[in-house]
Enzyme design. Structure first.
Site, PDB file in Angstrom:
ATOM      1  N   ARG A   1      -0.024 -24.224  35.117  1.00 19.99           N
ATOM      2  CA  ARG A   1      -0.675 -24.997  34.057  1.00 19.99           C
ATOM      3  C   ARG A   1      -2.111 -25.420  34.419  1.00 19.99           C
ATOM      4  O   ARG A   1      -2.797 -25.994  33.597  1.00 19.99           O
ATOM      5  CB  ARG A   1       0.183 -26.183  33.627  1.00 19.99           C
ATOM      6  CG  ARG A   1       0.489 -27.226  34.624  1.00 19.99           C
ATOM      7  CD  ARG A   1       1.109 -28.458  33.955  1.00 19.99           C
ATOM      8  NE  ARG A   1       2.386 -28.208  33.334  1.00 19.99           N
ATOM      9  CZ  ARG A   1       3.569 -28.490  33.872  1.00 19.99           C
ATOM     10  NH1 ARG A   1       3.633 -29.028  35.070  1.00 19.99           N
ATOM     11  NH2 ARG A   1       4.684 -28.244  33.229  1.00 19.99           N
TER      12      ARG A   1
ATOM     13  N   VAL B   1      -4.828 -23.929  31.928  1.00 23.67           N
ATOM     14  CA  VAL B   1      -5.113 -24.516  30.616  1.00 23.67           C
ATOM     15  C   VAL B   1      -6.351 -25.430  30.699  1.00 23.67           C
ATOM     16  O   VAL B   1      -7.257 -25.323  29.868  1.00 23.67           O
ATOM     17  CB  VAL B   1      -3.869 -25.243  30.055  1.00 23.67           C
ATOM     18  CG1 VAL B   1      -4.170 -25.837  28.695  1.00 23.67           C
ATOM     19  CG2 VAL B   1      -2.686 -24.291  29.961  1.00 23.67           C
TER      20      VAL B   1
ATOM     21  N   ILE C   1       1.722 -25.877  24.602  1.00 19.56           N
ATOM     22  CA  ILE C   1       2.271 -24.909  25.569  1.00 19.56           C
ATOM     23  C   ILE C   1       2.285 -25.467  26.989  1.00 19.56           C
ATOM     24  O   ILE C   1       1.570 -26.410  27.306  1.00 19.56           O
ATOM     25  CB  ILE C   1       1.489 -23.557  25.589  1.00 19.56           C
ATOM     26  CG1 ILE C   1      -0.006 -23.803  25.592  1.00 19.56           C
ATOM     27  CG2 ILE C   1       1.953 -22.630  24.492  1.00 19.56           C
ATOM     28  CD1 ILE C   1      -0.817 -22.582  25.966  1.00 19.56           C
ATOM     29  N   GLU C   2       3.113 -24.839  27.797  1.00 16.03           N
ATOM     30  CA  GLU C   2       3.247 -25.173  29.226  1.00 16.03           C
ATOM     31  C   GLU C   2       3.509 -26.662  29.450  1.00 16.03           C
ATOM     32  O   GLU C   2       2.961 -27.280  30.369  1.00 16.03           O
ATOM     33  CB  GLU C   2       2.020 -24.657  29.997  1.00 16.03           C
ATOM     34  CG  GLU C   2       1.964 -23.138  29.907  1.00 16.03           C
ATOM     35  CD  GLU C   2       0.789 -22.479  30.591  1.00 16.03           C
ATOM     36  OE1 GLU C   2       0.232 -23.080  31.504  1.00 16.03           O
ATOM     37  OE2 GLU C   2       0.460 -21.360  30.188  1.00 16.03           O
ATOM     38  N   GLY C   3       4.339 -27.221  28.579  1.00 21.69           N
ATOM     39  CA  GLY C   3       4.678 -28.642  28.666  1.00 21.69           C
ATOM     40  C   GLY C   3       3.847 -29.433  27.677  1.00 21.69           C
ATOM     41  O   GLY C   3       2.632 -29.539  27.837  1.00 21.69           O
TER      42      GLY C   3
END
Ligand code: FAD
Length: 645
Positions: A321, A324, A451-453
């Site tokens: 992450r 991002v 996304i990604e949490g």
């Protein structure tokens, strides 16, 4: 246990934590079955050990460790040269050959661009050279993602979903040498990869996972069945990592789910792309609903071991992450450039709109917040390369901070551009205006908060880690099966620890610290130090009041994690600005950082105020009534979507 012990354990991060088969520290007796199961699955996958120092973990305990981030880490000359060379080739190529608005409209990244990216090694940036990759540092990799994101969000996501969370990352972290040699070289040649965790009923809560992989009778392969939703690159991926349920295990007399990660190849019979999903932004991505029907996956394709699939996914995301935030830099720098030019050239009411006070405010926000996004991103990226610190907390803070602020920047940029902010670049161009793609940037950047949490899940994750030292200390009291002896000794241990630790949280250490190396920003560092104590004691007060039930008080914890995140961003930004000021030979970076800190301080004060109000918030009962349907009268006189049940 003494204060020194706890501080020592934070410095070396040797928390004992809940082991795989341990009892939960949180009381689940008042939870629904689903809530309890979700918590059990999440806890069993949680990384419990802390082998390295964590800046964020210490911050929550009132220990401010500026030496961990000052002086700000810098790339070595050799490493920088590698990144510079790649960027010098890629930047002009993208400008000339990749029409990002056409990608958005046609939902297609041209094959010749993908071929060129393969030729340059862009799909193997993070793969070590011994497996045929470019062996880039995290910093260089993120510099490339920043560059690509500034131009085309969809192409950036193609590259990052492939190697930040797709097969290369978990394979490097958890694969055997044989597995690495088998798959990694393919990503340098022509193979695209994907990460398949989400299912129609599995978003933030993996306990609901329904994809299964049963071992064949002869024990040679798994038989995979199920569906995976929103798998980025899924429609074109050659190799993917798929999380699924394998045979459950009995723990403390109870069945515990086993989530396992398998490497699946597109050409295995039974792998099907059911639907290519279409989205608000990043429209060029090949994101799909996938179906697996009796897919025979050789047992050699098991990554790590059975039952560790969710831990693998979470561990992958801890590093994955970080990309991002890098994407947020690209978008935010582009926004600054657009706003500067438009703010200067567009004259209304007798002066450039960027010089009206609201225009200046926006420009100052965008520039100073972009600097903070950079500081947080580069600090965590350097830490990922150095491997000296545990960065799981800071990576989550970076994801939360950068995505939420980049979204604010996108929103502000649209507002600054007025009607032109809402108009598509192609339409602007058709009428002869500069085709700033602001509306596409806004659409592309919204997904970053999901996304990604999601942001909410990042806050939950941070809250759990913030509570960890307190929960561990009280473990002997919280565990249902503890003997009376254990309970009494835990009580003494806690009294000993808190008797030393708690008074320290009232002593304003910042009165004795001057932070001379931070020059003009020393006051800001003093504020961080002072506020870290206030944060730690406030967390402790709530912990004492609610005990393990605090884990469910999301409003309180959300405010506390946001305060910690702002403090982390302030510290990173001050350190980054000092380095920039030295490099540039003037105070401009310091002035930007001071402005960012002023904004952050106001938000922190707001969070402390909100904490006082969370108890009497009217939102909770209203939200509950809305779910009950009591406010359906407010939905009248609209054209309903669906059956409006
Ligand atoms: C464009 C795109 C690309 C994606 N790429 C991938 C991919 O490559 N691989 C993959 O596996 N997945 C991928 N996903 C899925 C993505 O990771 C999920 O959308 C995300 O994890 C959230 O899950 P959900 O959408 O089901 O939301 P839900 O879990 O249904 O949540 C809905 C809302 O409720 C909130 N919420 C949920 N639980 C809680 C809680 N306990 N407390 C407070 N709030 C809560 C969430 O934060 C969110 O705001 C992608 C999704 C999209 C849209």
């Amino acid at each position: 246990m003494t204060v020194k012990d706890i501080e020592g354990s934070q410095a070396t991060q040797q928390h004992e934590g809940v082991q795989d088969d341990d009892e939960l520290l949180v009381d689940t007796s008042k939870m629904s079955e689903g809530q309890a199961e979700a918590l059990e699955v999440a806890e069993s996958a949680r990384q419990k050990e802390w082998k390295q120092p964590s800046f964020g973990s210490q911050l929550f305990m009132g220990t401010f460790a500026p030496d961990m981030l000052f002086p700000f880490p810098e790339q070595s000359v050799e490493d920088k040269k590698i990144g510079d060379k790649f960027i010098a080739e890629l930047g002009p190529y993208l400008k000339e050959h990749l029409d990002a608005d056409a990608v958005d409209e046609t939902r297609t990244i041209p094959q010749n661009v993908i071929d060129k990216l393969f030729e340059m090694g862009a799909f193997a940036m993070k793969i070590p050279q011994k497996y045929g990759g470019l062996g880039f540092s995290q910093v260089n990799y993120n510099r490339v993602i920043q560059l690509v994101s500034s131009h085309c969000g969809a192409t950036a996501v193609l590259l990052s979903a492939h190697q930040s969370i797709g097969v290369p990352q978990p394979l490097l972290m958890y694969g055997t040498e044989e597995q690495k040699q088998r798959w990694l070289p393919r990503f340098r040649k022509d193979a695209i990869s994907a990460f398949a965790l989400t299912e129609p009923n599995v978003g933030s809560d993996p306990a609901q996972m329904s994809s299964t992989a049963d071992m064949s009778e002869d024990g040679t392969h798994y038989i995979l069945n199920g569906e995976k939703l929103w798998c980025t690159n899924g429609a074109v991926a050659d190799i993917m990592v798929v999380m699924c349920r394998t045979k459950p295990k009995i723990v403390n007399g109870k069945e515990r789910q086993q989530i396992t990660a398998l490497i699946v190849e597109k050409n295995m019979p039974g792998v099907e792309v059911v639907h290519r999903c279409d989205f608000m932004g990043i429209r060029g991505i090949q994101n799909a609903l996938l179906r697996f029907t009796n897919v025979k996956v050789p047992k050699d394709n098991l990554l790590w071991k059975e039952g560790r699939g969710l831990a693998l996914a979470l561990g992958t995301l801890n590093v994955g992450r970080l990309t991002v935030p890098a994407a947020c830099i690209g978008m935010s720098r582009q926004a600054l450039s657009v706003c500067r030019r438009f703010g200067r050239d567009r004259v209304q009411w007798g002066q450039p709109i960027g010089l009206h006070e609201p225009g200046r405010q926006k420009l100052a926000f965008i520039a100073s917040t972009t600097q903070a996004i950079e500081a947080v991103t580069w600090l965590t990226s350097h830490w990922a390369d150095q491997k000296k610190n545990d960065i799981r907390i800071e990576a989550a803070m970076a994801k939360l901070f950068c995505t939420e602020n980049a979204w604010r920047i996108a929103d502000m940029t649209v507002q600054m551009r007025g009607g032109r902010g809402y108009e598509k670049a192609s339409s602007l161009q058709a009428r002869g205006e500069e085709p700033f793609p602001v509306e596409r940037m806004m659409r592309d950047s919204r997904i970053n908060l999901i996304i990604e949490g999601t942001s909410e899940i990042m806050r939950l994750f941070l809250a759990r880690e913030a509570l960890d030292p307190h929960l561990n200390l009280a473990a002997g009291l919280l565990k249902k099966n503890s003997s009376m002896g254990t309970k009494i000794s835990t009580l003494f241990k806690m009294m000993g620890f808190y008797a030393m630790w708690y008074p320290k949280q009232w002593i304003n250490g910042s009165s004795f610290s001057s932070y001379p190396k931070f020059g003009k920003l020393s006051q800001q560092m003093k504020f961080v130090e002072k506020t870290s104590h206030k944060l730690a004691r406030t967390l402790f007060h709530y912990m004492a009041r609610y005990q393990d039930a605090l884990e469910r008080k999301q409003l309180i914890l959300g405010n506390l994690t946001d305060i910690a995140t702002e403090l982390f961003a302030m510290s990173a930004t001050c350190s980054y600005a000092v380095m920039q000021a030295k490099q540039r030979g003037n105070d401009e970076p310091l002035d930007l950082a001071a402005h960012f800190c002023w904004l952050a301080k106001r938000r922190i004060e707001g969070h402390f105020r909100s904490l006082k109000q969370t108890e009497e918030t009217s939102a909770n009962p209203i939200g509950k009534k809305i779910i009950n349907g009591d406010y359906r009268w407010m939905e009248e006189d609209i054209v309903w979507v669906g059956d409006n049940s």
